[in-house]
Design a protein around this motif. Structure first.
Motif, short mmCIF file in Angstrom:
data_model
loop_
_atom_site.label_atom_id
_atom_site.label_comp_id
_atom_site.label_asym_id
_atom_site.label_seq_id
_atom_site.Cartn_x
_atom_site.Cartn_y
_atom_site.Cartn_z
N GLU A 132 0.83 -1.21 0.00
CA GLU A 132 0.00 0.00 0.00
C GLU A 132 0.86 1.26 0.00
OE1 GLU A 132 -3.44 0.33 -0.27
OE2 GLU A 132 -3.10 -1.75 -0.88
N ALA A 133 1.97 1.20 0.73
CA ALA A 133 2.85 2.37 0.81
C ALA A 133 3.57 2.63 -0.51
CB ALA A 133 3.87 2.17 1.93
N MET A 134 4.00 1.56 -1.17
CA MET A 134 4.81 1.72 -2.39
C MET A 134 4.00 1.77 -3.67
SD MET A 134 7.98 -0.86 -1.50
CE MET A 134 8.80 -0.51 -3.05
N PHE A 135 2.82 1.14 -3.67
CA PHE A 135 2.06 1.04 -4.92
C PHE A 135 0.61 1.52 -4.82
CE2 PHE A 135 5.26 -2.36 -4.88
CZ PHE A 135 5.98 -2.03 -6.01
N GLY A 136 0.10 1.68 -3.60
CA GLY A 136 -1.30 2.01 -3.45
C GLY A 136 -1.63 3.48 -3.33
N SER A 137 -0.75 4.27 -2.76
CA SER A 137 -1.05 5.68 -2.53
C SER A 137 -0.84 6.52 -3.79
CB SER A 137 -0.17 6.23 -1.40
OG SER A 137 1.18 6.29 -1.82
N LEU A 184 0.48 -9.77 -6.85
CA LEU A 184 0.49 -10.07 -5.42
C LEU A 184 -0.61 -9.36 -4.66
CD1 LEU A 184 4.34 -10.05 -4.70
CD2 LEU A 184 2.81 -12.03 -4.69
N GLY A 185 -0.93 -8.13 -5.06
CA GLY A 185 -1.97 -7.38 -4.38
C GLY A 185 -3.34 -8.01 -4.50
N GLY A 251 9.65 -11.39 -18.20
CA GLY A 251 11.05 -11.01 -18.31
C GLY A 251 11.28 -9.52 -18.28
N THR A 252 10.24 -8.76 -17.91
CA THR A 252 10.39 -7.31 -17.76
C THR A 252 10.06 -6.93 -16.32
OG1 THR A 252 8.08 -6.88 -18.39
CG2 THR A 252 9.71 -6.93 -20.16
N SER A 253 10.37 -5.71 -15.95
CA SER A 253 10.16 -5.28 -14.57
C SER A 253 8.69 -4.94 -14.31
CB SER A 253 11.01 -4.05 -14.27
OG SER A 253 10.65 -3.49 -13.01
N SER A 254 8.10 -5.62 -13.34
CA SER A 254 6.71 -5.32 -12.99
C SER A 254 6.60 -3.97 -12.29
CB SER A 254 6.13 -6.43 -12.10
OG SER A 254 6.77 -6.45 -10.84
N TRP A 255 7.67 -3.54 -11.63
CA TRP A 255 7.67 -2.23 -10.99
C TRP A 255 7.46 -1.13 -12.04
CZ3 TRP A 255 12.70 -3.08 -7.65
CH2 TRP A 255 12.39 -3.95 -6.60
N LYS A 256 8.30 -1.17 -13.04
CA LYS A 256 8.22 -0.17 -14.11
C LYS A 256 6.87 -0.26 -14.83
CE LYS A 256 10.40 1.23 -18.46
NZ LYS A 256 11.41 0.87 -19.47
N ASN A 257 6.46 -1.48 -15.15
CA ASN A 257 5.18 -1.67 -15.85
C ASN A 257 4.01 -1.16 -15.03
OD1 ASN A 257 6.64 -2.93 -17.88
ND2 ASN A 257 6.23 -5.00 -17.14
N TRP A 258 4.06 -1.37 -13.72
CA TRP A 258 2.97 -0.95 -12.84
C TRP A 258 2.83 0.57 -12.81
CZ3 TRP A 258 -1.14 -2.23 -9.88
CH2 TRP A 258 -1.54 -1.34 -8.89
N TYR A 259 3.93 1.24 -12.56
CA TYR A 259 3.87 2.70 -12.43
C TYR A 259 3.49 3.39 -13.75
CZ TYR A 259 5.89 2.44 -7.76
OH TYR A 259 6.10 2.19 -6.43
N LEU A 260 4.00 2.87 -14.85
CA LEU A 260 3.70 3.51 -16.13
C LEU A 260 2.27 3.21 -16.60
CD1 LEU A 260 7.02 3.03 -18.14
CD2 LEU A 260 6.25 5.00 -16.80
N ALA A 261 1.68 2.15 -16.05
CA ALA A 261 0.31 1.79 -16.45
C ALA A 261 -0.74 2.50 -15.61
CB ALA A 261 0.11 0.28 -16.35
N THR A 262 -0.35 3.01 -14.43
CA THR A 262 -1.32 3.66 -13.55
C THR A 262 -1.67 5.04 -14.06
OG1 THR A 262 0.48 4.49 -12.16
CG2 THR A 262 -0.57 2.43 -11.50
N GLU A 263 -2.90 5.43 -13.82
CA GLU A 263 -3.35 6.76 -14.24
C GLU A 263 -3.05 7.78 -13.16
OE1 GLU A 263 -7.44 6.50 -15.17
OE2 GLU A 263 -7.17 5.09 -16.83
#
Length: 264
Positions: A132-137, A184-185, A251-263
């Motif tokens: 929640e701290a890193m990806f939810g707020s 995971l969330g 084979g790609t970073s889910s961190w990068k994919n997550w942040y770039l996909a969020t509005e």
């Protein structure tokens, strides 16, 4: 497959994954064999084919019907009952199985209940707070989006180092396999990649009494369901349909994919 008594006994004996043969079914098949009504095996199969057609299936896969005389018998039953509607077909099929209560096909299993361990509960709560701290707020999403929008991350070496860092930080903790689309969330921080089949939405047909069909581990979906009940998150299992991971994403970073996909 035309289900004969011999085939049914074989599947029960060898515990074929995804197949349920109840005592009632064995009793019916044994009675038919003793009475000399083995042709009903092919009648039931024909009815099932016609039922599938009424349900909208474009075709069926037929196995264990190799002999010409078996195929001719099956085809004759299909032609004989082709004129029946869906309700009539289902009623005839049920009568052949001697269905009276509707529970004749319910497997008899030992029911038991286990509680998640304190370690599993602590791990869930810690990961939930971190997630929640890193990806939810909104702040985290904004900062992450700002960081990963930089062209710096397009460099092949940098992208490789980022992926390596992510895997090292998550593999020993949750079993990460760099799928590129972290779920995971939505899975109570139990990674679907730790399932031998990579299933995210629920167990396969080979699960027996919480055990994976491989036999060397507990099914992760049993662990997930038990944990969800303990932390009052069962609704997420009922309502959330987790999409499959595209091959090009692996084979790609889910961190990068997550942040770039969020509005924003």
């Amino acid at each position: 497959m035309p289900l004969t008594l011999g085939r049914a006994n074989f599947m029960v004996k060898h515990k074929v994954a995804g197949i349920v043969i109840t005592p009632h079914m064995l009793k019916v098949l044994a009675g038919e064999k003793q009475a000399g009504h083995t042709d009903r095996v092919y009648l039931r199969c024909a009815l099932q084919i016609l039922i599938c057609k009424h349900l909208g299936f474009a075709g069926i896969h037929l196995s264990a019907c190799h002999k010409p005389e078996e195929q001719m018998l099956l085809e004759s039953y299909i032609e004989q009952y082709r004129h029946l509607n869906l309700k009539a077909l289902e009623e005839l099929w049920s009568s052949l199985w001697q269905v009276k209560t509707g529970k004749e096909f319910t497997p008899e299993i030992a029911r038991f209940s286990r509680q998640p361990t304190s370690k599993q509960l602590i791990k869930y709560r810690q990961l939930h707070v971190m997630h929640e701290a890193m990806f939810g707020s909104k702040i985290a999403k904004g900062v992450g989006r700002f960081i990963f929008k930089a062209s710096f991350w397009e460099n092949a070496l940098i992208a490789k180092l980022l992926l390596k860092t992510e895997v090292l930080s998550k593999h020993s903790l949750v079993g990460c396999e760099s799928c590129g689309q972290c779920r995971l969330g939505d899975t109570l921080y139990i990674c679907p990649e730790t399932c031998p089949k990579g299933l995210a939405n629920g167990p396969c047909g080979g699960t027996t009494l919480d055990r994976c069909e491989f036999g060397d581990r507990e099914c992760i979906h049993s662990v997930k369901a038990r944990l969800a009940k303990a932390v009052k998150q069962t609704e997420i299992l009922k309502e959330k349909l987790i999409p499959t991971v595209p091959l090009e994403t692996r084979g790609t970073s889910s961190w990068k994919n997550w942040y770039l996909a969020t509005e924003a």
